[in-house]
Scaffold this motif. Sequence first.
Motif, PDB file in Angstrom:
ATOM      1  N   VAL A  86      48.646  47.857  34.463  1.00 30.89           N
ATOM      2  CA  VAL A  86      48.319  47.743  35.668  1.00 30.89           C
ATOM      3  C   VAL A  86      49.230  46.641  36.520  1.00 30.89           C
ATOM      4  N   THR A  87      49.147  46.685  37.733  1.00 33.14           N
ATOM      5  CA  THR A  87      50.017  45.725  38.540  1.00 33.14           C
ATOM      6  C   THR A  87      49.263  44.806  39.414  1.00 33.14           C
ATOM      7  N   LYS A  88      48.096  45.195  39.805  1.00 37.70           N
ATOM      8  CA  LYS A  88      47.150  44.521  40.389  1.00 37.70           C
ATOM      9  C   LYS A  88      45.975  44.032  39.816  1.00 37.70           C
ATOM     10  N   PRO A  89      45.455  42.873  40.001  1.00 33.36           N
ATOM     11  CA  PRO A  89      46.051  41.780  40.866  1.00 33.36           C
ATOM     12  C   PRO A  89      47.193  41.098  40.279  1.00 33.36           C
ATOM     13  N   ILE A  90      47.271  41.316  38.827  1.00 33.59           N
ATOM     14  CA  ILE A  90      48.773  40.778  38.266  1.00 33.59           C
ATOM     15  C   ILE A  90      49.117  41.717  37.300  1.00 33.59           C
ATOM     16  N   PRO A  91      50.454  41.703  36.879  1.00 31.59           N
ATOM     17  CA  PRO A  91      50.754  42.781  36.147  1.00 31.59           C
ATOM     18  C   PRO A  91      50.137  42.320  34.637  1.00 31.59           C
ATOM     19  N   LEU A  92      49.670  43.778  33.923  1.00 33.03           N
ATOM     20  CA  LEU A  92      48.934  43.395  32.709  1.00 33.03           C
ATOM     21  C   LEU A  92      48.754  44.496  31.814  1.00 33.03           C
ATOM     22  N   ASP A  93      49.000  44.489  30.555  1.00 29.19           N
ATOM     23  CA  ASP A  93      49.007  45.489  29.790  1.00 29.19           C
ATOM     24  C   ASP A  93      47.538  45.552  29.012  1.00 29.19           C
TER      25      ASP A  93
ATOM     26  N   LEU B 194      29.926  55.995  26.521  1.00 27.31           N
ATOM     27  CA  LEU B 194      31.322  55.470  26.070  1.00 27.31           C
ATOM     28  C   LEU B 194      30.832  53.943  25.885  1.00 27.31           C
ATOM     29  N   SER B 195      31.712  53.318  24.692  1.00 21.08           N
ATOM     30  CA  SER B 195      31.350  51.993  24.369  1.00 21.08           C
ATOM     31  C   SER B 195      32.589  51.305  23.626  1.00 21.08           C
ATOM     32  N   GLY B 196      33.066  50.328  23.779  1.00 23.11           N
ATOM     33  CA  GLY B 196      33.937  49.868  23.171  1.00 23.11           C
ATOM     34  C   GLY B 196      34.544  48.555  23.745  1.00 23.11           C
ATOM     35  N   SER B 197      36.030  48.454  23.622  1.00 22.73           N
ATOM     36  CA  SER B 197      36.319  47.141  24.270  1.00 22.73           C
ATOM     37  C   SER B 197      37.948  47.549  24.757  1.00 22.73           C
ATOM     38  N   VAL B 198      38.546  46.501  25.544  1.00 19.29           N
ATOM     39  CA  VAL B 198      39.788  46.581  26.202  1.00 19.29           C
ATOM     40  C   VAL B 198      40.523  45.071  26.041  1.00 19.29           C
ATOM     41  N   LYS B 199      41.637  45.313  25.291  1.00 18.04           N
ATOM     42  CA  LYS B 199      42.320  44.091  25.357  1.00 18.04           C
ATOM     43  C   LYS B 199      43.216  43.969  26.877  1.00 18.04           C
ATOM     44  N   LEU B 200      42.762  42.885  27.079  1.00 17.55           N
ATOM     45  CA  LEU B 200      43.394  42.223  28.425  1.00 17.55           C
ATOM     46  C   LEU B 200      44.648  41.656  28.554  1.00 17.55           C
ATOM     47  N   GLY B 201      45.792  42.028  27.640  1.00 17.54           N
ATOM     48  CA  GLY B 201      46.814  41.249  27.568  1.00 17.54           C
ATOM     49  C   GLY B 201      46.480  39.843  27.090  1.00 17.54           C
ATOM     50  N   MET B 202      47.022  38.661  27.641  1.00 19.05           N
ATOM     51  CA  MET B 202      46.956  37.445  27.165  1.00 19.05           C
ATOM     52  C   MET B 202      45.625  36.875  27.550  1.00 19.05           C
ATOM     53  N   PHE B 203      44.667  37.770  28.120  1.00 18.42           N
ATOM     54  CA  PHE B 203      43.352  37.100  28.686  1.00 18.42           C
ATOM     55  C   PHE B 203      42.313  37.413  27.730  1.00 18.42           C
ATOM     56  N   GLY B 204      42.610  38.081  26.516  1.00 14.80           N
ATOM     57  CA  GLY B 204      41.334  38.210  25.621  1.00 14.80           C
ATOM     58  C   GLY B 204      40.869  39.737  25.732  1.00 14.80           C
TER      59      GLY B 204
END
Length: 97
Positions: A59-66, A78-88
């Motif tokens: 994603v590029t908004k609001p900041i670039p993030l994988d 659906l259930s699960g988790s998402v790794k938010l780059g450096m934000f946990g």
Amino acid sequence: MSASGNWRITLATPMVPQEMNATLQVDGEVLTGRMESPIGSEEINGTANGDKLAWTAKVTKPIPLDLTFDVKVEGDTLSGSVKLGMFGNAGLAGQRV
């Protein structure tokens, strides 16, 4: 039951919940589709293994993030988790629509 279809997904991010719509298509072990949210739209390319789905998005908004998604399908949820780059990590919940 296949994960193919339309989903309403909520990410429990550290700041505020982020809501999105996703269209998923499963063909064997290949997962494709598209996520749409108020801040943008991203293609989905990942894998399906039984009731487990995995994909990444940049994603590029609001900041670039994988983002790295690890999701379990149970019927129409659906259930699960998402790794938010450096934000946990953030929890993920979804409902078929």
